[in-house]
Design an enzyme around this catalytic site. Sequence first.
Site, PDB file in Angstrom:
ATOM      1  N   HIS A 269     -22.697  19.441  -5.955  1.00  0.00           N
ATOM      2  CA  HIS A 269     -21.440  18.723  -5.830  1.00  0.00           C
ATOM      3  C   HIS A 269     -21.683  17.251  -6.142  1.00  0.00           C
ATOM      4  O   HIS A 269     -22.518  16.613  -5.514  1.00  0.00           O
ATOM      5  CB  HIS A 269     -20.895  18.844  -4.406  1.00  0.00           C
TER       6      HIS A 269
ATOM      7  N   TRP B 241     -25.340  15.721  -2.128  1.00  0.00           N
ATOM      8  CA  TRP B 241     -26.523  16.283  -1.455  1.00  0.00           C
ATOM      9  C   TRP B 241     -26.410  17.795  -1.229  1.00  0.00           C
ATOM     10  O   TRP B 241     -26.812  18.295  -0.193  1.00  0.00           O
ATOM     11  CB  TRP B 241     -26.792  15.551  -0.134  1.00  0.00           C
ATOM     12  N   HIS B 242     -25.919  18.506  -2.254  1.00  0.00           N
ATOM     13  CA  HIS B 242     -25.798  19.954  -2.145  1.00  0.00           C
ATOM     14  C   HIS B 242     -26.435  20.680  -3.336  1.00  0.00           C
ATOM     15  O   HIS B 242     -25.838  21.610  -3.889  1.00  0.00           O
ATOM     16  CB  HIS B 242     -24.317  20.356  -2.051  1.00  0.00           C
ATOM     17  N   PRO B 243     -27.650  20.314  -3.763  1.00  0.00           N
ATOM     18  CA  PRO B 243     -28.262  21.013  -4.903  1.00  0.00           C
ATOM     19  C   PRO B 243     -28.565  22.464  -4.562  1.00  0.00           C
ATOM     20  O   PRO B 243     -28.944  22.790  -3.436  1.00  0.00           O
ATOM     21  CB  PRO B 243     -29.542  20.213  -5.159  1.00  0.00           C
TER      22      PRO B 243
END
Length: 568
Positions: free
Chosen positions: A326, A500-502
Amino acid sequence: MLRAMIDKPSGVAEAGCKAERGEGRRMSSNEDGAAFDYIVVGGGSAGCVVTNRLVDRQGARVLLLEAGWPDDNPMIRMPAGFIKFLNGSKFLTEHLAVPQEQLGGRRPAIWQGNVLGGGSSVNAMVYMRGRPADYDHWDEVTGGAGWSWADMLPYFLRQEANQRFNNPMHGIDGPLRVSDPVHVAEMSYIYLRTMQAQGVKLVDDFNAGDQRGVGFMQTTTYPRVRCSAVRAFLDPVRGNRNLEVKTRAKVTRVLFEGRRASGVEHRIDGATHTARATRAVILTAGAFVTPQLLMLSGIGPAAHLREHGLEVLVDAPGVGANLHDHHEVPLIASTDRNYGYFKEDRGWRMLANGLNYLLFKGGPVASGGVDACAFVNPQEPAGEPTIKLYCVPLVYGDKEVLNREPMPGVTFTSCVLQPKARGSVRLRSADPLDLPLVDPNYLGHPDDMRLQVDALLHARTVMRTRPMADTIVEELLPGAAVVDREGLEEHCRRTVKTNWHPCGTARMGRAGDPMAVLTPDLAVKGVEALHVLDASLMPTVPHGNTNAPTMAAADRAVDKLLGRSQPS
């Protein structure tokens, strides 16, 4: 003075979840070759869940290896404490992206947890599951292998102890505490009223299956302290004689006997050790390090491995591919006074807020910094949400880009929920101590740029709608003079950053899918006794924050590993 008070033990702060911390008995793994049933590599959200289930439900002997630090800093317990880490901390690893051609050579930083508990110890604690369709898609991609919303919901329920909800969509008996915001900024209420003035419905529960609307986000905090994956899942088994937890233990590769994973090599204080796994090695090191470990162990794109002098065990082109995250772009405005958190972490205000929290567990320190968001579709208002629009009650963004003195304000961050661009993770070298090369490819697809610009334009309409408009002094970024799409696109290229959603770098899929690294049961293809149970497994990112989905997926995966169909 405040720091000295923070460092004192606090019985309330330690009781954020159902179990108190206990110390596990150290087993014999200090000696090379010590044997366990399972070795779990990575003590983040997924690793804590996996460890709990294997030890508690299976009675297995487990070694958990975490490369980061112990989670013993008192700031981790405080909901707002993570904000102090964002300017640099040993509890975060900065992955600086490779130069992004589509961003004019920028290298956005993507921080990941470097501490026991991983992201759950240093995140903003948002508890968000995503949409049912997210998991139905996972199920379709894996050929109906049991990853649908109906399959996943029991795991969300089993994990959850919700402060307010008790219904078919929420649990109350799980170890993971979930609660409403304790401290809500005035700006967050203004945002809710403004969105309703635009015809956006007020949502009481983003996790009930329909996200469309605006509302407050629930968080993994209760009672008024962070409930990390360590507190919820690891602490309840910490005293079990079958568990050993090691921090500052950097795994360098998976060991094999033939094609069967037999253990791992790891470094502690510069010394190399080995440990054996009689049943399986489980990778839960995150979307960057898990594919790096697979490649260092000979599993990955053959040509890339050979470039670094590595022997190829399995030619797996999907390892490190499919990276997506995201991403978000800010619209920032100054306000006529402080409606949120301006200077609340400085000077006497910081002291007063710290005392308030230490004495009463209230005030801004009890906040995660962002209380409210909206799920909207700026291109087709009646369509499914494509943007998560956060309202941050302060000026929040890159200081070099903003180039202004600190002032009270508000930031609207538009987060693209389903980016189409895909990036990659590759080896920097064959040295396991080198960070991997991360290419997030933000805005690498033209549809992502179009949506990001449309989201900015939508955020402007929010800013100019009452009652929000009554508080605004000036649009600071991108600035009122930037009105054409070309200028807004340039603003996106200058400011786009991670949410911070890899995920997705070792995804699951059907047997015949050449880019699927994992079987639907999350076993690594081409070898035995090796599994990936973290966010790397996700074929596509859910419509929301990834911490809750990662923990539920890890829980579901353990049941699959153990041959169970439903939670017991």
